[in-house]
Each structure stands twice: as C-alpha cells, then as structure tokens.
Scaffold this active site. Structure first.
Site, PDB file in Angstrom:
ATOM      1  N   ASP A 203     -13.846   3.488  29.038  1.00 43.86           N
ATOM      2  CA  ASP A 203     -14.964   3.766  28.142  1.00 43.86           C
ATOM      3  C   ASP A 203     -16.259   3.153  28.643  1.00 43.86           C
ATOM      4  O   ASP A 203     -16.253   2.191  29.394  1.00 43.86           O
ATOM      5  CB  ASP A 203     -14.641   3.197  26.751  1.00 43.86           C
TER       6      ASP A 203
ATOM      7  N   SER B 112     -11.888  -0.110  26.624  1.00 45.79           N
ATOM      8  CA  SER B 112     -11.574  -0.573  27.966  1.00 45.79           C
ATOM      9  C   SER B 112     -12.747  -0.323  28.890  1.00 45.79           C
ATOM     10  O   SER B 112     -13.367   0.738  28.865  1.00 45.79           O
ATOM     11  CB  SER B 112     -10.333   0.179  28.475  1.00 45.79           C
ATOM     12  N   LYS B 113     -13.050  -1.332  29.662  1.00 51.02           N
ATOM     13  CA  LYS B 113     -14.173  -1.208  30.593  1.00 51.02           C
ATOM     14  C   LYS B 113     -13.936  -0.082  31.578  1.00 51.02           C
ATOM     15  O   LYS B 113     -14.860   0.538  32.072  1.00 51.02           O
ATOM     16  CB  LYS B 113     -14.340  -2.529  31.371  1.00 51.02           C
ATOM     17  N   ARG B 114     -12.674   0.167  31.873  1.00 51.07           N
ATOM     18  CA  ARG B 114     -12.346   1.190  32.853  1.00 51.07           C
ATOM     19  C   ARG B 114     -12.527   2.593  32.300  1.00 51.07           C
ATOM     20  O   ARG B 114     -13.065   3.468  32.955  1.00 51.07           O
ATOM     21  CB  ARG B 114     -10.893   1.021  33.313  1.00 51.07           C
TER      22      ARG B 114
END
Length: 513
Positions: free
Chosen positions: A280, A276-278
């Site tokens: 990781d 997840s961009k948020r």
RNA sequence: GCUCCCAUCGUCUAGCGGUCUAGGACGUGGCCCUCUCAAGGCCAAAACACGGGUUCGAUUCCCGUUGGGAGCACCA
C-alpha cells in the site's frame, strides 16, 4: 459529584455518552478536590521518525489536533527517537514537514524523547528505591527456555518472577529492571472510544522497564514523558490497546495521575490487513507528490472511523469545529484510493484558482520544464485554464498533464499521431483556413465571439459538421483529441497563440492523396 | 495457542427498540446532455454475518457461533 466519581474509580470517565463532558475534567488519577476546577486539556502526537509520515500516523495526529483545538487545549509534538538507528534529523524533518503540509500546528516546543533520558533513569531509580521494581538477572536464553516449557500449558506466558524476591543489588552483574505488577485485581480504564476496557493484572506480568545496557524501554519512557508533559488525554492507535494495562500499572507505580485514553481503530489495507509498506501507499509524501491536496488527504483520513451525518467533505476548520471522539468508530476501516480521487477532485473544484495555480507550479514544471512552467505561471490565461481543467482533473498531476499544451511554447507543441490521422482530413484544410480568417477578424476574443466565428465558417461550408471542425482545431491547438470546450480553450490560449498554432497546423496539413 | 478488540451495500458510513419496503457517499451499470474529454442530471444493481435469547416489537440490548483484526520482546 465529579470529585466523588474520580475518587472511587481508578480510571474514571463515565459512559460513552458522557465521554466528551468528562474530557473536560482532569485526569482520573487526580485526587478529589484537585478536580474541582476544569483544567487545560493537553494531548500529544508522538511519532517515531521513520523517514516519512505514515497516513495512519497522520490520521492519529489529525484526530489529536482537531479534538484538542476544539476543546481549547494544548497540542504537543514529541518525537520518539529512542531508536537511534532509524532516527536522523532528515527523517524527523520528513515527519514535521508532513504535519505542517497537512495544516496542523502544535504548541510549545517540539520535544524529543532522547532529551529525556535523565528523567527516565531517575524514574527507574525511584521505582527501585520504593521496591516497586526489582533487578532481574535472568538472561534472555534462560527465559526463553522456561517460556518454551510454559507454552505447552496453553496459557499466556508472563515472566515467572524468579528474581522478584531475590533482592539483587546494583552490583548483581548484568541485569534488567522489572516493574512489579500486581498478581490480583484488574487494570481497567474507561476508553473514550472503546468504552470500558482492561484486563486482569495477573495477565500482564512483571515487564522489563530497563535493559541490561541501562536504557529504558518504550513503555517506561512514554509514561514518564506523558506524566512529565502533563498529558491529560492519550489519543493513539488501537494497536496500543493491549499496551494500556501495563502502562496503567506504571502510572500507579509512579503515583502519577492517570490520563484518559482514546484508541482509534486502525486503517487497514485493501485486503483487510494492516497497511503494508510493500503493498500500500502509506506515506503522506507519496500522496503529496502524486498531486493530492492537503485538504483532500485530511478529508479522506478523518472520514475513516469518524463521520458527521452524511457530510463527506470537511475543511480543516470544519474538522476542528466538529470532530468528536464520541462519534468515532471502533472497527478498522479501509483506505479507499478511489474515494480519495473523488475527494481530491471535489477540492480541486472548490479551491480558488490562485491557490491551485500555486500548487500546480511544481507539477507543471515536471510535466514540461522550468521555463515553460514559469511562462505559464505569468500567463494571464492560466487562471481561466485552471477553471476549465478543474472539472477534469482528479489530481494536480493530471491537471498539469492537461495543461501541457498551454505551457509549451507554440513551436514545441507535438501532435498526437493518432489524433492527426483521425481528425486532420485533407478536405478540412479549406474550412480551417476560413475559420482562421474569421478569427482574425474578431474584435472581441471571448468564447461567444469565437463560437460565432465557428458558426459562420460552418454556414459557409455545406455539409461540414461542428464536430469534425472542432476536432481539427483541437488537435491543431492542443495536439490532442481531448481538451476542454474548444471555444473556451481558444479564449484562454489567447488570440496570438491560437493564430500561430493554426498557421503551424495549416503548414503541416496533409494533402489529399 | 493465549489476551484484547471488531462486525450495516465491494468500500466509507447514517441508524443510538417501532420513523427501515434500511438513508447518503465512493465505485459499478444504464440513460440524458454533448465539438472531444470531463463535469453535471436521472435511474439501477448492491448490506443489517449466523444462531439463540430479552421485548408487544429488534439493524439497534444480552449471550454464543463464525469471520476478521491487533497484541503476546532486554521493538517502538
């Protein structure tokens, strides 16, 4: 024998054990005879330009690149820029820069999906003309309603085929185009990583290949592009496993040779779910800015889902010489940041100091300033310092922090207050001055001689320990209580700068209270 | 829910029926080394998800269960 195998199986490839061998053969859709002579492998990496290169994408690219190079094939880069909103020249450049930085190269010219619109449109017209696709006037709302009713039955919804036999012409008003997908039989292939794969054709349904605004959909575009680019092996993320059957149907409808497929297990986050961009760190750019070397990132990524015995570290050259799809795993893997740290340090310990000096430059500038970084860059002691620091730095950023004392002008060196309080005891002033004198008298400025000066000073002062003296000097010269070995540190700093710093410390020395 | 996929230490993995009292690496703990910080050396704890088969013999093959993942668009 080869020809016979390819002639009878829709998507041949043989067992996993034979996969590598089969890989050298032409795509399985080829006619018997056509496959008589081995053909060049052609692969591609097809990222969408989202503003940065995702580590998952980077790994896919790496596997493609390594495998293709190993087999002497042609590796292509195609930007999937169909999504105009997200596709800018800048975001495309970010992806390209990321790949280059990692050390990958590609053949022929970089292509963009947006340049192939005519090809996609023509392919759809051909399918229409051959009645392998049809126009559908069902609206999303209508389909949504029917789908809702269907959900109750518990089966997987596929388009119900309402327009399949309606024979709508070009003038039927707003419409989509759907591919006729067989309601019987199987859409199978021999995956180079996952082995025998596929599913019943009836579970796919007649999927849309052209929107009502006339634009082609992803599946149609990729398949047409891959056919046009004569891609022989599609190596991509396992998230495409479910897309493959429909694409197989497209290849068939297009009468195109079917490439071999190899799907790579996904990289998952710490919690086992998709990255997840948020949560990781997913962009290659982030790791680059944090001070990781491209070699380290490649080693890290290639080992998630692939291994070569017990070997942990791989140069790019080794990767391209050793990588095989046969040894590629099927289960998703976690990307462990701590392992990356270790890998990065291992590379820092291996690479030539000159290379590290160059890589370090921007980090040094960030840790100090442009002038200081430039001064350090031309200081003859820098390479020696790097040799001392490589054992204690996990990243270039960390190394630059540890090199600050060296880059900073002597007069700008700041002392860590806690270190001063702990190690600059008033009683140490005299021995320190003595040490300075001993150092001044040195004819050779090198660790052994410097150590001798320390020993001589120690001998002169009964009861003075090596540790306290070393720490006092360390703080005087580096501003901190932690540094590489003190003799080596002074050697690398140079005689002049060492003496200036000692003088400066002596001037600031605390008096006995 | 449906489809597809996956399953060895916390993590990455070796293992492709007997070599397994399951090996390596990261991380963790301890000891050694030591002028600080590291690096290094040594040692330790740590896994074959479960249940059935097949077999003389299963970590390895088959089937279930459980757990996990991905996909189910006029996104890519």
């Amino acid at each position: 024998m080869r020809a016979a195998a390819f002639g009878t199986i829709p998507s041949a490839g043989g067992s996993r054990g034979l996969a590598e061998k089969g890989a050298l053969l032409p795509p399985s859709g080829a006619r018997p005879g056509y496959s008589a002579r081995p053909m060049t492998i052609r692969t591609r990496f097809a990222p969408s330009p989202t503003g940065f290169l995702h580590i998952g994408g980077a790994r896919t690219a790496l596997y493609n690149w390594a495998w293709t190079r190993r087999h002497g094939g042609v590796f292509l880069l195609r930007i999937e820029d169909t999504d105009r909103a997200r596709s800018t020249a800048a975001s495309e450049a970010a992806v390209v820069d990321g790949l280059r930085w990692l050390g990958m190269d590609w053949d022929e010219r970089l292509s963009r999906q947006s340049e192939r619109g005519d090809l996609h449109r023509a392919a759809i017209e051909t399918l229409l003309a051959r009645d392998r696709a049809y126009r559908c006037v069902c609206t999303p709302d209508e389909i949504g309603a029917r789908k809702q009713q269907f959900v109750a039955t518990g089966a997987k919804w596929t388009y119900d085929g309402r327009c399949a036999e309606a024979n709508h012409g070009p003038a039927c008003g707003p419409h989509t185009v759907r591919l006729r997908v067989s309601k019987t039989g199987r859409l199978d292939w021999q995956d180079l990583v996952f082995g025998p794969s596929g599913q019943d054709a009836r579970e796919i349904g007649d999927m849309v290949i052209r929107r009502s605004d006339g634009s082609p959909l992803y599946h149609l575009a990729v398949v047409v592009d891959d056919v046009d680019m004569r891609i022989t092996h599609v190596i991509r993320g396992a998230d495409h496993l479910n897309n493959t059957p429909f694409q197989l149907a497209l290849y068939r409808a297009l009468d195109a040779p079917i490439p071999q497929f190899a799907h790579l297990p996904l990289i998952v986050g710490a919690d086992g779910r998709k990255l997840s961009k948020r949560r990781d760190h997913v962009s290659v750019q982030h790791f680059r800015e944090a001070g990781y070397l491209p070699e380290a990132l490649c080693t890290w990524l290639v080992r998630i889902g692939w291994s070569h015995g017990d070997q942990e570290i791989f140069s790019l050259a080794e990767i391209r010489a050793l990588f095989s799809l046969e040894a590629t795993h099927r289960s998703p893997g976690h990307a462990d940041p701590q392992k990356l740290d270790w890998i990065n340090q291992t590379w820092i310990k291996r690479l030539p100091a000159e290379r590290l000096a160059a890589e370090l430059q921007p980090f040094l500038a960030a840790a100090t300033d442009a002038d200081a970084a430039a001064a350090a860059g031309s200081d003859p002691g820098l390479l020696g310092l790097i040799d001392l620091l490589r054992e204690r730095s996990k990243t270039l950023a960390e190394m630059s922090e540890r090199a600050r004392f060296f880059a900073l002008p002597d007069a700008a060196l700041a002392y860590d207050p806690k270190a001063v309080q702990k190690h600059w005891k008033p009683a140490l002033r005299t021995p320190l001055a003595a040490l300075r004198d001993a150092l001044v008298a040195l004819t050779a400025w090198e660790p052994a001689a410097i150590e001798a000066a320390f020993e001589a000073t120690l001998a002169q002062h009964e009861g003075l320990g090596r540790g306290p003296l070393a720490q006092a000097v360390r703080v005087a010269v580096t501003g901190s209580a932690a540094s590489p070995g003190i003799y080596e540190t002074l050697a690398v700093l140079g005689r002049e700068r060492t003496l200036v710093r000692l003088e400066r410390a002596l001037a600031a020395w605390p008096a006995a209270s």
